[in-house]
Scaffold this motif. Structure first.
Motif, PDB file in Angstrom:
ATOM      1  N   SER A  54       0.822  -1.207   0.000  1.00 37.26           N
ATOM      2  CA  SER A  54       0.000   0.000   0.000  1.00 37.26           C
ATOM      3  C   SER A  54       0.858   1.259   0.000  1.00 37.26           C
ATOM      4  O   SER A  54       2.073   1.205   0.186  1.00 37.26           O
ATOM      5  N   GLY A  55       0.190   2.391  -0.169  1.00 38.43           N
ATOM      6  CA  GLY A  55       0.880   3.670  -0.067  1.00 38.43           C
ATOM      7  C   GLY A  55       0.591   4.587  -1.233  1.00 38.43           C
ATOM      8  O   GLY A  55       0.633   4.169  -2.391  1.00 38.43           O
ATOM      9  N   SER A  56       0.299   5.850  -0.923  1.00 36.54           N
ATOM     10  CA  SER A  56       0.026   6.842  -1.958  1.00 36.54           C
ATOM     11  C   SER A  56       1.280   7.608  -2.371  1.00 36.54           C
ATOM     12  O   SER A  56       1.264   8.325  -3.364  1.00 36.54           O
ATOM     13  N   ASN A  57       2.338   7.469  -1.572  1.00 45.22           N
ATOM     14  CA  ASN A  57       3.583   8.212  -1.816  1.00 45.22           C
ATOM     15  C   ASN A  57       3.354   9.723  -1.756  1.00 45.22           C
ATOM     16  O   ASN A  57       4.074  10.497  -2.384  1.00 45.22           O
ATOM     17  N   GLN A  58       2.338  10.135  -0.969  1.00 42.18           N
ATOM     18  CA  GLN A  58       2.022  11.545  -0.799  1.00 42.18           C
ATOM     19  C   GLN A  58       1.986  11.874   0.695  1.00 42.18           C
ATOM     20  O   GLN A  58       1.616  11.041   1.523  1.00 42.18           O
ATOM     21  N   TRP A  59       2.351  13.110   1.037  1.00 38.93           N
ATOM     22  CA  TRP A  59       2.276  13.545   2.424  1.00 38.93           C
ATOM     23  C   TRP A  59       0.821  13.770   2.816  1.00 38.93           C
ATOM     24  O   TRP A  59       0.072  14.407   2.082  1.00 38.93           O
ATOM     25  N   GLU A  60       0.437  13.231   3.976  1.00 34.91           N
ATOM     26  CA  GLU A  60      -0.926  13.373   4.477  1.00 34.91           C
ATOM     27  C   GLU A  60      -0.881  13.958   5.886  1.00 34.91           C
ATOM     28  O   GLU A  60      -0.147  13.471   6.745  1.00 34.91           O
ATOM     29  N   LEU A  73       3.974   9.875   5.307  1.00 30.61           N
ATOM     30  CA  LEU A  73       4.047   9.432   3.918  1.00 30.61           C
ATOM     31  C   LEU A  73       4.306   7.933   3.901  1.00 30.61           C
ATOM     32  O   LEU A  73       5.260   7.460   4.518  1.00 30.61           O
ATOM     33  N   LYS A  74       3.441   7.206   3.208  1.00 27.12           N
ATOM     34  CA  LYS A  74       3.634   5.756   3.029  1.00 27.12           C
ATOM     35  C   LYS A  74       3.990   5.499   1.582  1.00 27.12           C
ATOM     36  O   LYS A  74       3.207   5.792   0.677  1.00 27.12           O
ATOM     37  N   ALA A  75       5.194   4.959   1.363  1.00 28.48           N
ATOM     38  CA  ALA A  75       5.631   4.625   0.010  1.00 28.48           C
ATOM     39  C   ALA A  75       5.377   3.145  -0.245  1.00 28.48           C
ATOM     40  O   ALA A  75       5.622   2.310   0.636  1.00 28.48           O
ATOM     41  N   PRO A  76       4.883   2.780  -1.420  1.00 29.92           N
ATOM     42  CA  PRO A  76       4.701   1.357  -1.740  1.00 29.92           C
ATOM     43  C   PRO A  76       6.027   0.605  -1.604  1.00 29.92           C
ATOM     44  O   PRO A  76       7.062   1.058  -2.078  1.00 29.92           O
TER      45      PRO A  76
END
Length: 260
Positions: A54-60, A73-76
Motif C-alpha cells: 500500500s501507499g500513496s507516496n504523498q504527504w498526508e 508518507l507511506k511509500a509502496p
C-alpha cells in the motif's frame, strides 16, 4: 412406579464412557485452538503484505495542533512511515538551534534528548571546517528485543543566499565493528531544516526516515511516532534549548542572516 435397577456392570460402564468424553473434548479444544492460531498467523502475514504494497507516496496531514503540523508518507514497498513535522518560532536563533551539536555533555545524560537512550558517544567531534561529525546513540528496547545502535554522520550545509540551514543525519553502520549486544540500524536519513522567514521567525522542519530493523513490531512505531514527534518539536526540544548554554550560543560557522 418403576424401580431403577443399578447393577455393578452399569456402574463400571458409566465412568468409562465419561472418561472417553474428557480426552475427546480436550483434543477438539486443542485442535480448534491450533487452527485459530494458524489462521491468525496467516492473517497477520497477509495484512503485513497488503501494508507493504500500500501507499500513496504523498504527504498526508495527521496532526495540526499548537502551531505544529505533522504529516506522514507511506511509500509502496516500505514498511515504515516517513514523518514530517513543521512549525515556526522566533524564540531561538539559528545558533541556538544548532548549539547542541557542540555540546559534549549530552554524553552524560542522553535520555534527556532521546527517550530510552542508554548511551551517546561522539566518535568524531564536530568539525567546523567540514561541518560534520560522527556519533552513536544506543537505545534500550522493551523485552525481548535487543537494544538498537544508531551510528550517524551529521552533515550541516547552509545556503549562502537564503541562509537556510540543513542538518542531515545519515546511518553509517559500517564505520565501526558491530557489537553483539545490539541491532545496528542500517537505514536512517533524518533531516532538520531551519529557514529564516523574516521578522526573526524561523521555520523548523524535521523529516524522520528510519527503520528500527530486526523483529521489532513496526506497526507500534508507525502508530506512535507522529504524536511523539509532535511532542518533541512543541515541548521537549524548546524546553532543552531554553538552557542558558544554548541561549547564549553564537556559532561562527553559521550566518544568522535574516534571523537577526
Amino acid at each position: 412406579m418403576q424401580a431403577q435397577i443399578t447393577t455393578p456392570m452399569a456402574e463400571a460402564v458409566a465412568p468409562a464412557a465419561h472418561g472417553k468424553a474428557g480426552p475427546s473434548r480436550l483434543r477438539r479444544y486443542l485442535k480448534n485452538t491450533l487452527k485459530f492460531l494458524l489462521g491468525l498467523i496467516v492473517l497477520s502475514f497477509f495484512a503485513n503484505w497488503l501494508w507493504i504494497l500500500s501507499g500513496s507516496n504523498q504527504w498526508e496531514l495527521k496532526i495540526d495542533e499548537g502551531g505544529t503540523q505533522v504529516y506522514t508518507l507511506k511509500a509502496p514497498g516500505a514498511t515504515m512511515l516517513k514523518i514530517r513535522a513543521v512549525m515556526q518560532t522566533k524564540e531561538f536563533t539559528l545558533s541556538n538551534h544548532l548549539a547542541p551539536l557542540l555540546d559534549t555533555s549530552i554524553q552524560d545524560d542522553c535520555a534527556r534528548w532521546v527517550p530510552g537512550c542508554l548511551s551517546y558517544k561522539i566518535l568524531t567531534p564536530w568539525n567546523p571546517k567540514t561541518q560534520s561529525n560522527v556519533t552513536m546513540w544506543t537505545l534500550g528496547m522493551p523485552g525481548p528485543f535487543s537494544p538498537r545502535e544508531i551510528l550517524l554522520q551529521g552533515q550541516l550545509t547552509q545556503d549562502p543566499a537564503s541562509k537556510v540551514l540543513t542538518l542531515e543525519n545519515i546511518a553509517v553502520p559500517n564505520r565501526i565493528a558491530p557489537n553483539d549486544c545490539c541491532v545496528r540500524l542500517s537505514h536512517v536519513h533524518n533531516v532538520w531544516r531551519y529557514t529564516p522567514v523574516g521578522d526573526g521567525n524561523i521555520k523548523v522542519e524535521f523529516v524522520n526516515d528510519m527503520d528500527m530493523g530486526g523483529a521489532f513490531p513496526k506497526f507500534l512505531l508507525n502508530l506512535g511516532a507522529p504524536g511523539e514527534i509532535h511532542k518533541m518539536l512543541t515541548v521537549d526540544n524548546p524546553k532543552l534549548l531554553r538552557q542558558e548554554k544554548y541561549r547564549n550560543a553564537r556559532l561562527d560557522f553559521i550566518d544568522e542572516g535574516l534571523a537577526k
